[in-house]
Design a protein around this motif. Structure first.
Motif, PDB file in Angstrom:
ATOM      1  N   SER A  30       0.800  -1.220   0.000  1.00 50.44           N
ATOM      2  CA  SER A  30       0.000   0.000   0.000  1.00 50.44           C
ATOM      3  C   SER A  30       0.833   1.271   0.000  1.00 50.44           C
ATOM      4  CB  SER A  30      -0.959   0.006   1.187  1.00 50.44           C
ATOM      5  OG  SER A  30      -0.245  -0.019   2.415  1.00 50.44           O
ATOM      6  N   SER A  31       2.124   1.178   0.234  1.00 49.25           N
ATOM      7  CA  SER A  31       2.974   2.359   0.281  1.00 49.25           C
ATOM      8  C   SER A  31       3.470   2.808  -1.088  1.00 49.25           C
ATOM      9  CB  SER A  31       4.177   2.120   1.188  1.00 49.25           C
ATOM     10  OG  SER A  31       5.049   1.153   0.636  1.00 49.25           O
ATOM     11  N   ASN A  33       3.093   3.899  -5.154  1.00 48.71           N
ATOM     12  CA  ASN A  33       2.407   4.252  -6.392  1.00 48.71           C
ATOM     13  C   ASN A  33       2.834   3.248  -7.463  1.00 48.71           C
ATOM     14  OD1 ASN A  33       1.361   6.585  -5.154  1.00 48.71           O
ATOM     15  ND2 ASN A  33       3.208   7.733  -5.670  1.00 48.71           N
ATOM     16  N   ARG A  52      -2.424   5.715  -7.708  1.00 51.09           N
ATOM     17  CA  ARG A  52      -1.794   6.130  -6.474  1.00 51.09           C
ATOM     18  C   ARG A  52      -1.853   5.013  -5.447  1.00 51.09           C
ATOM     19  NH1 ARG A  52      -4.084  11.557  -3.801  1.00 51.09           N
ATOM     20  NH2 ARG A  52      -5.413  10.027  -2.710  1.00 51.09           N
ATOM     21  N   TRP A  53      -1.049   5.148  -4.415  1.00 49.29           N
ATOM     22  CA  TRP A  53      -0.891   4.089  -3.417  1.00 49.29           C
ATOM     23  C   TRP A  53      -2.211   3.659  -2.786  1.00 49.29           C
ATOM     24  CZ3 TRP A  53      -2.326   4.832   1.668  1.00 49.29           C
ATOM     25  CH2 TRP A  53      -2.570   6.158   2.050  1.00 49.29           C
ATOM     26  N   ASP A  54      -3.124   4.606  -2.608  1.00 52.43           N
ATOM     27  CA  ASP A  54      -4.406   4.297  -1.983  1.00 52.43           C
ATOM     28  C   ASP A  54      -5.541   4.160  -2.998  1.00 52.43           C
ATOM     29  OD1 ASP A  54      -5.369   7.663  -0.838  1.00 52.43           O
ATOM     30  OD2 ASP A  54      -4.608   6.926  -2.742  1.00 52.43           O
ATOM     31  N   ASN A  74      -5.230  -3.552  -2.059  1.00 55.64           N
ATOM     32  CA  ASN A  74      -4.080  -3.568  -1.165  1.00 55.64           C
ATOM     33  C   ASN A  74      -4.124  -4.729  -0.176  1.00 55.64           C
ATOM     34  OD1 ASN A  74      -3.077  -1.346  -2.456  1.00 55.64           O
ATOM     35  ND2 ASN A  74      -3.592   0.116  -0.827  1.00 55.64           N
TER      36      ASN A  74
END
Length: 123
Positions: A30-31, A33, A52-54, A74
């Motif tokens: 999840s950290s 990109n 993006r990561w989220d 994730n």
């Protein structure tokens, strides 16, 4: 220290669909990109889509024309590329990448790459 493994490629007829997966391990998924690229024989590596990561921001290359959708889960440490209305010109090796240092559309900026999965679209 991130390992990326693509899967889901194969042979499909023009107009068909495929969903590619990119499984990550070694770090907190999840950290990062992440993005999808492809490269056809004799061609430059081409940016397709970024997430993006989220999952809160997504960006697509204009050439995708709304046919491709990027997503991620994730909890499963997996990123996806849904490809619809495939054309013979989509034939290429599709690669996932993680952790861009700068511009996320440039393959030179990414720290981690998968081995790639072949997609072949027949006419």
């Amino acid at each position: 220290q991130v390992q990326l493994v693509e899967s889901g490629g194969g042979l499909v007829q023009a107009g068909g669909s495929l969903r590619l997966s990119c499984a990550a391990s070694g770090r907190t998924f999840s950290s990062y990109n992440m993005a999808w690229f492809r490269q056809a024989p004799g061609k430059e590596r081409e940016f397709l889509a970024f997430i993006r990561w989220d999952g809160g921001n997504r960006y697509y290359a204009d050439s995708m024309k709304g046919r491709f959708t990027i997503s991620r889960d994730n909890a499963k440490n997996t990123m996806y590329l849904q490809m619809n209305s495939l054309k013979p010109e989509d034939t290429a090796v599709y690669c996932c990448a993680a952790d861009p240092r700068g511009s996320f559309t440039s393959p030179r900026e990414y720290n981690y790459w998968g081995q790639g999965t072949q997609v072949t679209v027949s006419s």
